[in-house]
Design an enzyme around this catalytic site. Structure first.
Site, mmCIF file in Angstrom:
data_model
loop_
_atom_site.group_PDB
_atom_site.id
_atom_site.type_symbol
_atom_site.label_atom_id
_atom_site.label_comp_id
_atom_site.label_asym_id
_atom_site.label_seq_id
_atom_site.Cartn_x
_atom_site.Cartn_y
_atom_site.Cartn_z
ATOM 1 N N ARG A 146 -3.431 -10.501 4.807
ATOM 2 C CA ARG A 146 -3.925 -10.245 3.688
ATOM 3 C C ARG A 146 -3.152 -9.337 2.731
ATOM 4 N NH1 ARG A 146 -6.514 -6.314 0.276
ATOM 5 N NH2 ARG A 146 -8.098 -7.763 -1.880
ATOM 6 N N LYS A 198 0.844 -0.873 -0.461
ATOM 7 C CA LYS A 198 0.235 -0.168 -0.443
ATOM 8 C C LYS A 198 0.920 1.154 0.106
ATOM 9 C CE LYS A 198 -4.133 -1.805 0.993
ATOM 10 N NZ LYS A 198 -5.181 -1.880 2.451
#
Length: 271
Positions: free
Chosen positions: A247, A205
């Site tokens: 995840r 991210k």
């Protein structure tokens, strides 16, 4: 949890697995690498992304789920905010719902989860993907997220979802600044009082890219390797602080990271 984006525009792998056969093959590789869950999404939720129609989302994910249902031995989760997509995905073979809106965008989602008695992952997001990264602000970051989850859990239970089938995700990068993301990971154990499993998704991210920006060279292979190293650091910190599910894109690397963290956790209270 291994990530399988069946989208043209996801931030890390958009378009790579849009073809059904490519998606199925990648899911098989993730399982071989050690994934315990395959999370399939047909709509990008990166910051400022546009929503897709129910028809497009169904067209992307259902053929993949149908093929995977009889070919892999781990559960498939459907990453969607639409109850109709979740319903068709479950009927095609998915067995977990992963809703980034915490079942707020489609109030029929709780009914689907209750009807099919499947686990549901409820994520915290401030705003929507179109607005979430426009000046996110909290008076009390952890307190506000915990209050959101407490309300969401109570509401889900009232609508027929067993508490034992609820998982929470504090939503790294979803209406959070870089500092917010770091504080969530650092203070993840604060969510233990909710007494439900915690999922966290820091993989590749933008907050990692921001932290590592001085080392990035606009060389795709070098930069991806660097960002993946950052991902593993975030995964390690989250696991040490109480994450139950992570995840990620790189399942094999994460399995190795978690072997070390599990060993540390098993011995951290020994003298």
């Amino acid at each position: 949890m291994g990530i399988l984006n069946v989208t043209p525009d996801s931030f890390s792998d958009g378009g790579t697995f849009l073809a059904c056969d490519d998606a199925v093959a990648h899911a098989a590789r993730l399982v071989e690498d050690g994934a315990d869950i395959i999370d399939i999404g047909g709509e990008s939720t990166r910051p400022f992304s546009d929503p897709v129609s129910m028809e497009d989302e169904i067209g992307r994910v259902i053929p993949v789920i149908e093929k995977l249902a009889g070919s892999i031995k781990v559960p498939v989760s459907i990453d969607t905010t639409k109850a109709s997509v979740a319903k068709q995905a479950i009927e095609a073979g998915a067995s977990i719902i992963n809703d980034i809106s915490g079942m707020r965008l489609d109030h029929n989602m709780a009914g689907v989860a209750a009807e099919y008695s499947v686990p549901v992952i409820m994520m915290h997001m401030q705003g929507s993907p179109q607005t979430m990264q426009i000046s996110p602000f909290y008076d009390d970051l952890t307190g506000e997220i915990k209050d959101f989850f407490q309300h969401s859990i109570d509401s889900a239970v009232k609508r027929g979802i067993l508490r034992s089938r609820i998982i929470i995700d504090p939503g790294i990068g979803f209406g959070k600044t870089l500092k917010h993301n770091l504080l969530i990971i650092k203070n993840l154990s604060d969510f233990d009082t909710l007494d439900v499993p915690i999922l966290i998704g820091p993989s590749r991210k933008s907050f990692l890219k921001n932290l590592l920006k001085d080392e990035l060279k606009e060389d795709s292979e070098h930069d991806l390797s660097l960002i993946e190293s950052g991902t593993q650091a975030a995964v390690a910190a989250a696991a040490l602080n109480g994450a139950h599910i992570v995840r990620v894109h790189d399942v094999a690397g994460t399995r190795n990271t978690l072997k070390i963290i599990d060993a540390i956790n098993q011995n951290r209270h020994d003298s």
